[in-house]
Design an enzyme around this catalytic site. Structure first.
Site, short mmCIF file in Angstrom:
data_model
loop_
_atom_site.label_atom_id
_atom_site.label_comp_id
_atom_site.label_asym_id
_atom_site.label_seq_id
_atom_site.Cartn_x
_atom_site.Cartn_y
_atom_site.Cartn_z
N MET A 43 -33.98 -19.51 29.26
CA MET A 43 -33.57 -20.02 30.56
C MET A 43 -34.80 -20.34 31.39
O MET A 43 -35.87 -19.74 31.21
CB MET A 43 -32.72 -18.97 31.31
CG MET A 43 -31.54 -18.43 30.51
SD MET A 43 -30.30 -19.68 30.12
CE MET A 43 -29.55 -19.90 31.73
N GLY A 108 -30.58 -22.98 36.10
CA GLY A 108 -29.22 -22.72 36.55
C GLY A 108 -28.16 -23.06 35.54
O GLY A 108 -26.98 -23.08 35.85
N CYS A 109 -28.54 -23.32 34.30
CA CYS A 109 -27.54 -23.67 33.29
C CYS A 109 -26.83 -22.41 32.84
O CYS A 109 -27.48 -21.49 32.36
CB CYS A 109 -28.20 -24.35 32.11
SG CYS A 109 -27.04 -24.80 30.83
N GLY A 110 -25.51 -22.38 32.97
CA GLY A 110 -24.77 -21.19 32.60
C GLY A 110 -24.03 -21.29 31.30
O GLY A 110 -23.67 -20.28 30.73
N CYS A 112 -24.91 -23.81 28.71
CA CYS A 112 -25.61 -24.58 27.68
C CYS A 112 -25.69 -23.79 26.39
O CYS A 112 -26.02 -22.62 26.38
CB CYS A 112 -27.02 -24.91 28.14
SG CYS A 112 -27.08 -25.93 29.63
#
Length: 276
Positions: A43, A108-110, A112
């Protein structure tokens, strides 16, 4: 250790003129979560409170159920980023090996890297409890955020997730360039202090400075939070998920009011509000 804030030179255009100057901006770095020697997630996030992030992510993603499931933790810094290494005990490591997936996403990718639709919209953990809060409580909780948002005061570019109770006020607040990361950091910070944001633990509310997406509700449910308050709006799926989980979802929360989207029975006038 990377500083979470950098001062950079910039050229500002205002009132028809270019003006040189400086601005504080948040740093972001690649953070790799490694379990039993295998990379599970990469992340982008703020390089601060990373042990909280490691434990919080592990809890809200269901990789562990308690901190005792982690036999050992190690942080390793590289020029390219940071590795957060955890070794799991017994069946937790075996369970993770069975569902291991790679996940690499932008800030902020939750979701992916999720490899199935079922996993993306997984049923939330049910949340109960008869915690009550008044509108005045919510207003007070919101007002407590700004003084504690140190990184955001410097940069105006990071999210925060916080936990507030009537008895103690602002118990914990964590910041990150990614809203999911901020919530994971909060989950880890609370767990490391043996604080459960639920009726059977320390009853209080989770406060978010971001919009409410489904994964934010899913993570809040894993924390056991029965009331989630955010300054922005929820998505339709977030509302359906909060309804199913039993979470009271409050959005558009500002100094002049808020909107309740699910389970409104927990928000009551001051004379009725209490913590059972």
């Amino acid at each position: 250790m990377t500083d979470p804030v950098r001062t950079i030179s910039r050229l500002a255009w205002r009132e028809g003129l270019f003006t040189p100057g400086e601005r504080s901006v948040p740093e972001e770095t690649a953070i790799s979560l490694v379990y039993d020697g295998g990379s599970h997630a990469v992340m982008m996030g703020s390089p601060v409170d990373l042990e909280d992030f490691a434990y919080g992510f592990s809890l809200t993603e269901g990789i562990i159920t308690t901190l005792d499931d982690v036999a050992e933790f190690e942080r390793v810094d590289y020029a390219e980023g940071v590795e957060l290494r955890m070794w799991l005990k017994g069946d937790r490591g075996a369970a993770l090996a069975a569902r291991r997936r790679m996940l690499a996403g932008p800030t902020g990718c939750g979701l992916c890297g999720i490899d199935s639709l079922t996993e993306a919209v997984r049923k939330p953990q049910p949340v109960g409890g008869d915690l009550k809060m008044s509108p005045a409580d919510i207003e007070t909780a919101l007002a407590s955020l700004t003084p504690a948002q140190i990184l955001n005061r410097q940069t105006r570019a990071v999210h925060a997730a916080a936990f507030w109770t009537k008895a103690d006020g602002l118990v914990a607040l964590r910041e990150d360039v990614g809203r999911h990361n901020a919530l994971d950091k909060l989950a880890g910070a609370l767990a490391r202090r043996s604080i459960a944001p639920a009726s059977q633990g320390l009853p209080g509310i989770v406060i978010l400075t971001s919009r409410i997406s489904v994964e934010m509700v899913q993570k809040s449910a894993m924390m056991g939070a029965s009331i989630v308050v955010a300054v922005s709006a929820p998505t339709a799926l977030a509302i359906r998920t909060a309804e199913e989980a039993g979470i009271t979802l409050v959005g558009i929360a500002r100094s002049d009011g808020f909107e309740i989207f699910t389970h409104p029975h927990r928000i009551v006038p001051e004379k009725l509000a209490h913590v059972a």
